[in-house]
Design an enzyme around this catalytic site. Structure first.
Site, PDB file in Angstrom:
ATOM      1  N   ASP A 180      15.717  58.730  68.211  1.00 25.44           N
ATOM      2  CA  ASP A 180      15.415  58.318  66.936  1.00 25.44           C
ATOM      3  C   ASP A 180      15.963  59.188  65.829  1.00 25.44           C
ATOM      4  O   ASP A 180      15.242  59.563  64.825  1.00 25.44           O
ATOM      5  CB  ASP A 180      13.827  58.181  66.871  1.00 25.44           C
ATOM      6  CG  ASP A 180      13.202  57.522  67.579  1.00 25.44           C
ATOM      7  OD1 ASP A 180      13.778  56.521  68.151  1.00 25.44           O
ATOM      8  OD2 ASP A 180      12.188  57.949  68.280  1.00 25.44           O
ATOM      9  N   HIS A 223      17.522  50.828  67.783  1.00 31.12           N
ATOM     10  CA  HIS A 223      18.440  51.445  66.768  1.00 31.12           C
ATOM     11  C   HIS A 223      18.537  50.652  65.352  1.00 31.12           C
ATOM     12  O   HIS A 223      18.595  49.531  65.207  1.00 31.12           O
ATOM     13  CB  HIS A 223      20.164  51.389  67.118  1.00 31.12           C
ATOM     14  CG  HIS A 223      20.132  52.225  68.103  1.00 31.12           C
ATOM     15  ND1 HIS A 223      21.110  52.279  68.960  1.00 31.12           N
ATOM     16  CD2 HIS A 223      19.361  53.129  68.965  1.00 31.12           C
ATOM     17  CE1 HIS A 223      21.196  52.902  70.133  1.00 31.12           C
ATOM     18  NE2 HIS A 223      19.907  53.930  69.958  1.00 31.12           N
TER      19      HIS A 223
HETATM   20  P1  GDP Z   1      18.093  55.702  66.385  1.00 27.15           P
HETATM   21  O1  GDP Z   1      17.585  55.109  67.454  1.00 27.15           O
HETATM   22  O2  GDP Z   1      18.867  57.158  66.700  1.00 27.15           O
HETATM   23  O3  GDP Z   1      19.285  54.806  65.832  1.00 27.15           O
HETATM   24  O4  GDP Z   1      17.416  55.945  65.625  1.00 27.15           O
HETATM   25  P2  GDP Z   1      15.968  55.078  64.640  1.00 27.15           P
HETATM   26  O5  GDP Z   1      16.623  53.749  64.143  1.00 27.15           O
HETATM   27  O6  GDP Z   1      14.815  54.923  65.688  1.00 27.15           O
HETATM   28  O7  GDP Z   1      15.552  56.063  63.533  1.00 27.15           O
HETATM   29  C1  GDP Z   1      15.967  56.331  62.329  1.00 27.15           C
HETATM   30  C2  GDP Z   1      15.540  55.729  61.131  1.00 27.15           C
HETATM   31  O8  GDP Z   1      15.781  56.459  60.185  1.00 27.15           O
HETATM   32  C3  GDP Z   1      15.798  54.494  60.687  1.00 27.15           C
HETATM   33  O9  GDP Z   1      14.881  53.582  60.201  1.00 27.15           O
HETATM   34  C4  GDP Z   1      17.021  54.616  59.899  1.00 27.15           C
HETATM   35  O10 GDP Z   1      17.119  53.522  59.205  1.00 27.15           O
HETATM   36  C5  GDP Z   1      16.600  55.796  59.055  1.00 27.15           C
HETATM   37  N1  GDP Z   1      17.604  56.540  58.730  1.00 27.15           N
HETATM   38  C6  GDP Z   1      18.707  57.212  59.334  1.00 27.15           C
HETATM   39  N2  GDP Z   1      19.210  57.921  58.767  1.00 27.15           N
HETATM   40  C7  GDP Z   1      18.482  58.357  57.682  1.00 27.15           C
HETATM   41  C8  GDP Z   1      18.551  59.033  56.414  1.00 27.15           C
HETATM   42  O11 GDP Z   1      19.532  60.199  56.343  1.00 27.15           O
HETATM   43  N3  GDP Z   1      17.584  59.215  55.543  1.00 27.15           N
HETATM   44  C9  GDP Z   1      16.663  58.329  55.569  1.00 27.15           C
HETATM   45  N4  GDP Z   1      15.464  58.526  54.733  1.00 27.15           N
HETATM   46  N5  GDP Z   1      16.470  57.433  56.588  1.00 27.15           N
HETATM   47  C10 GDP Z   1      17.412  57.359  57.587  1.00 27.15           C
END
Ligand code: GDP
Length: 424
Positions: free
Chosen positions: A12, A40
């Protein structure tokens, strides 16, 4: 050019967002391990998408997406995920999605067994996503799993299915006292969800080999993070696959090729879903404040994530595991809520200060050693250049870079595609 995008922490970290952003320059994006336990999240001009099985490159026209040999694929889930994307105007065709004939099929009975076992474990549960991942990987290594390529040869598939079912029902009925699964159910599953995928299935190893030879740019997208790797993570509270960058060419289908670049995705604070040791965990109101600010609820399951400050010990280890040449630090904007930002800089184990990530069983005895940094306490979500970041934010990034001995090349300050700063 072969690049991997991998998680440095417990998952995440925002890998989906970074793949979506960086895939602009790539021809192929390939998932190489795990299954639909991934979640994701990608937000771009086409909308908000949660991808479980499909690579995040599916949202870009002209990118070919590959589900690699190291994956486990719930074909019913894939069917639904494709339908969801198509409803949102994203086309998924045999031209932009290729599925490895060697990827393994997650069966409904794997999901059932996952649930039965978690329920049996009750308060000792692993915190599984209950999507059948551990049972299907177990069957893969027992050599009793079905692979996508078998869908192209139904006669052979059904002959094998009979034997496998006989064996599987011994566990279902004998161990869990559950009703057996019938051959009719299995055939229906393959025919309803497997048969329509026939045109997508191919030898993706050959496809990637030829693409690499032709000088195409290939990106490997990992699921989860280093600390959930089956070998190097906090076993047994890990996923059942290899989340490490070095495995990417193997899981993708090109074991003879070497990565040119590994980009580690690292969160500016810590989160973790499910059970297991989490040394610098926040509890109570302190946890709720950070969880709320970061929207830390699982993309795949909706479960509230456990949260804590950035952990130098765990992250340094994660960076090493991923061989990260570059690091993207994500969600820095979330720390804008603080006047003072805590960082876990070391662990205390049996009265000694340690800086190296210990053998996982010892983590339960480790206490975090915290250091405080001055916060910036203002909105940084509109910053797009290094110079626009407040001095305190730059100092925080600089500290992490030195403490983790890494090369932070990107800082993300928002969920949207463009909310990212190229640092170098
Ligand atoms: P992944 O599984 O590694 O792709 O991560 P997730 O999607 O589970 O979690 C990341 C969350 O943080 C998602 O809701 C993204 O839209 C959000 N996100 C990613 N990068 C950023 C950031 O730099 N700032 C903020 N506020 N949200 C982010």
């Amino acid at each position: 050019m072969l690049t991997s995008i991998c998680g440095v922490n417990w998952g995440d970290e925002g890998k989906g967002k970074m793949v979506d952003l960086l895939s602009e320059d790539y021809d192929i994006v390939c998932r190489y391990q795990g299954g639909n336990n991934a979640g994701h999240t990608v937000i771009n001009e086409r909308g908000k998408f949660i991808l479980n099985l499909l690579p995040s490159g599916i949202l870009r026209e002209n990118v070919v997406n590959v589900l690699g040999a190291g994956m486990v694929i719930d074909i019913r889930h894939l069917h639904e995920e494709i339908a969801r994307l198509e409803a949102a105007g994203v086309s998924v065709t045999p031209e932009n999605l290729k599925i490895s004939d060697k990827a393994v099929i997650t069966m409904p009975y794997h999901i059932l067994l996952d649930c039965l076992e978690e329920d049996r474990l009750a308060d000792k549960k692993f915190g599984s996503t209950r999507r059948g991942i551990a049972p299907v990987y177990a069957d893969k290594y027992m050599k009793k799993a079905f692979r996508m390529g078998e869908l192209l040869h139904p006669d052979l598939l059904y002959a094998r299915a009979k034997d496998i079912l006989e064996w599987k029902n011994l566990t279902l009925t004998g161990v869990y006292k559950h009703a057996p699964v019938s051959m009719e159910e299995v055939i229906e599953y393959f025919e309803t969800y497997g048969a329509p995928l026939k045109d997508y299935i191919c030898d993706t190893g050959l496809l990637l080999h030829e693409a690499a030879k032709a000088g195409k740019k290939i990106m490997f997208e990992a699921q989860l993070g280093a600390l959930r790797d089956i070998d190097y993570g906090i076993y047994p509270y890990t996923s059942s696959s290899t989340t490490i960058a070095a495995y990417a060419p193997i899981g993708a289908g090109v074991p003879h090729l070497k990565l040119d670049k590994s980009i580690g995705i690292m969160k500016a604070y810590s989160t973790c879903v499910g059970e297991g040791p989490f040394t610098a965990e926040y509890f109570g109101e302190k946890a709720e404040e950070l969880r709320k600010a970061g929207g830390e609820y699982g993309a795949a399951t909706g479960r509230p994530r456990r949260v804590g400050p950035f952990d130098v010990v765990a992250s340094s280890y994660g960076i090493r595991c991923q061989g990260a040449d570059e690091v993207a630090l994500t969600k820095l904007d979330i720390l804008s809520i603080y006047d003072e930002i805590e960082v876990c800089v070391a662990y205390e184990l049996d009265g000694k200060i340690i800086h190296e990530f210990p053998y996982p069983d010892l983590l339960e005895k480790c206490k975090p050693v915290m250091r405080k940094f001055k916060g910036w306490h203002c909105d940084i979500s509109q910053c797009r250049k290094r110079e626009e970041l407040p001095a305190e934010a730059l100092a925080y990034i600089d500290f992490i870079e030195k403490a983790c001995d890494c090369n932070i090349t990107y800082v993300a300050v928002g969920a949207e595609r463009d909310a990212c700063i190229r640092m170098k």
